[in-house]
Design an enzyme around this catalytic site. Structure first.
Site, short mmCIF file in Angstrom:
data_model
loop_
_atom_site.label_atom_id
_atom_site.label_comp_id
_atom_site.label_asym_id
_atom_site.label_seq_id
_atom_site.Cartn_x
_atom_site.Cartn_y
_atom_site.Cartn_z
N GLU A 139 8.10 17.46 8.69
CA GLU A 139 7.36 16.41 7.99
C GLU A 139 6.12 15.99 8.78
O GLU A 139 5.08 15.68 8.19
CB GLU A 139 8.27 15.20 7.75
CG GLU A 139 9.44 15.45 6.83
CD GLU A 139 9.05 15.55 5.36
OE1 GLU A 139 7.88 15.26 5.03
OE2 GLU A 139 9.91 15.92 4.55
N GLU A 177 3.80 11.41 1.52
CA GLU A 177 4.56 12.26 2.42
C GLU A 177 4.48 11.78 3.86
O GLU A 177 5.42 11.95 4.64
CB GLU A 177 4.06 13.71 2.33
CG GLU A 177 4.36 14.42 1.03
CD GLU A 177 5.76 15.00 1.00
OE1 GLU A 177 6.33 15.20 2.09
OE2 GLU A 177 6.29 15.25 -0.10
N HIS A 266 7.82 14.56 -6.35
CA HIS A 266 6.71 15.48 -6.12
C HIS A 266 6.99 16.86 -6.73
O HIS A 266 6.09 17.52 -7.24
CB HIS A 266 6.44 15.60 -4.62
CG HIS A 266 6.01 14.31 -3.99
ND1 HIS A 266 6.13 14.06 -2.64
CD2 HIS A 266 5.48 13.18 -4.53
CE1 HIS A 266 5.68 12.85 -2.37
NE2 HIS A 266 5.29 12.29 -3.50
#
Length: 400
Positions: A139, A177, A266
């Site tokens: 991430e 995100e 998403h």
């Protein structure tokens, strides 16, 4: 999100949510240093490369493969994207923020909250932390993923603040995100269970290495890739939440669960883009789908490196496979889901090449499952490895 061309339904293949591959050995983009007379040119170049990341192979680069006239398709979809894709973003004021799930440093109870977090984390085994760190590092490499999307012809953010629907989506998607890595990073720091310096080095190496998803500046390929990836991360974070709950950390389970829900939202947006392309250009879209499946989906963290372990991604993926966080079965399930979601079997009026591509993707899942079963048998001989992320403690890779 640079990668390996070999199809591997074993641990490295299975963690398609993470990535796989070898970095190229060229020194492109590496700063030049003053000449040192007593070091040969080749040795000096090799030293410079290793300062940033170990040399690894990537594929031969193909760029701008989409036919120029198809850029007009994406321009014509501006209003459609505004009405159908941007609606899957949440206003900032309605989004969750990492602060909500972590001890509040402004309160006098902060130290007590941290102690409680650390108490809960003591019950969590090392192998789970390896997977959680891998998820977090993946991430945190977000700058690379935004860069990748902005390589796509017809949808990139040309100015950095473009008002087009495609550019707005990419920036706001990135902003949503961004919270995922922030949350997991802070949680891991507070536990005291992991070596943050080694983790931070891993993040720097990964961002510096870039990625090679083989999307060729082509939004057909790029959005198929992101559709797959978002579903993969939805599955991975969801399974991590399940394991956290089993280990008694309900707060961590909540964190992983809410990240998973973002990934699902998403995923819906990206799969809608491809669904629309199938409606407008079924032949071109099914050819792109087959192309990405033949290349195999390379994952965002496939160039994982901590400064020590050249096979870190494979080792991390093996642990994720063993724990059931992300497996070969999940990869096959995602392909099956996308084939059904986009109604690929129902396509008609295709060219002969399009029909071949349709047949390929519609018969692919059984082959992936067979390869996965064979690889699972081989993985039982994998043994164990020490991870720098957890102070070089040893973790089993196989299921024995």
């Amino acid at each position: 999100m640079a990668m390996r061309s070999i199809f591997r339904p074993d641990a490295a293949f299975c963690a398609s949510v993470y990535g796989g591959g070898r970095r190229r050995s060229s020194g492109a983009g590496i700063p030049r240093f003053p000449r040192i007379s007593n070091i040969s040119t080749s040795s000096r170049e090799e030293t410079m490369k290793k300062a940033f990341a170990p040399p690894r192979k990537v594929h031969e680069q193909i760029t701008h493969s989409m036919q120029p006239h198809k850029v007009e398709i994406f321009k014509s979809l501006e209003d459609w994207a505004k009405d159908n894709i941007l609606v899957h973003l949440k206003p900032v004021e309605k989004c969750w923020q990492p602060h909500e799930f972590l001890p509040d440093s402004s309160l006098e109870s902060f130290e007590d909250e941290v102690k409680e977090l650390r108490r809960r984390s003591k019950e969590i085994p090392d192998d789970f932390f390896v997977v959680l760190v891998g998820d977090m590092v993946t991430e945190e490499a977000l700058p690379t993923y935004q860069t990748m999307v902005n390589t796509l012809d017809g949808v990139r953010d040309e100015s950095g603040a473009s008002p087009t629907s495609w550019a707005i989506w990419t920036r706001a998607w990135t902003a949503e995100e961004n919270r995922h890595g922030d949350l997991l990073n802070k949680y891991l720091y507070l536990t005291g269970r992991v070596d943050m310096k080694q983790i931070e080095k891993t993040i720097q190496y990964l961002i510096g290495s870039g990625m090679d998803p083989r999307t060729e500046n082509n939004p057909y390929l790029g959005y198929i890739y992101t559709s797959f990836q978002e579903r993969a991360t939805f599955i991975s974070h969801g399974n991590t939440a399940r394991l956290a709950k089993e280990h008694g950390d309900l707060k961590l389970a909540q964190m992983c669960g809410i990240i998973s829900s973002d990934e699902k939202r998403h995923e819906i947006a990206y799969t809608k883009i491809i669904e629309k392309l199938f409606e407008i250009d079924p032949d071109g879209t099914v050819l792109a789908f087959a192309d990405m499946m033949k290349k195999k989906i390379s994952m965002p963290a496939h160039l994982l490196f901590d400064g020590r372990d050249d096979n870190l991604f494979e080792h991390f993926s093996a642990v994720a496979q063993r724990l059931g966080v992300y497996t070969a079965k999940d990869y096959a399930d995602i392909v099956e889901f996308l084939v059904g979601r986009w109604k690929v079997e129902e396509l008609v009026g295709l060219s002969s090449e399009g029909r071949k591509a349709q047949e390929f993707v519609c018969t692919l899942v059984p082959r992936i499952r067979r390869l996965g079963e064979r690889a699972h048998g081989r993985a039982k001989q994998a043994g164990s490895v020490r991870f720098s992320w957890i102070y070089d403690r040893e973790v089993m890779l196989d299921g024995n």
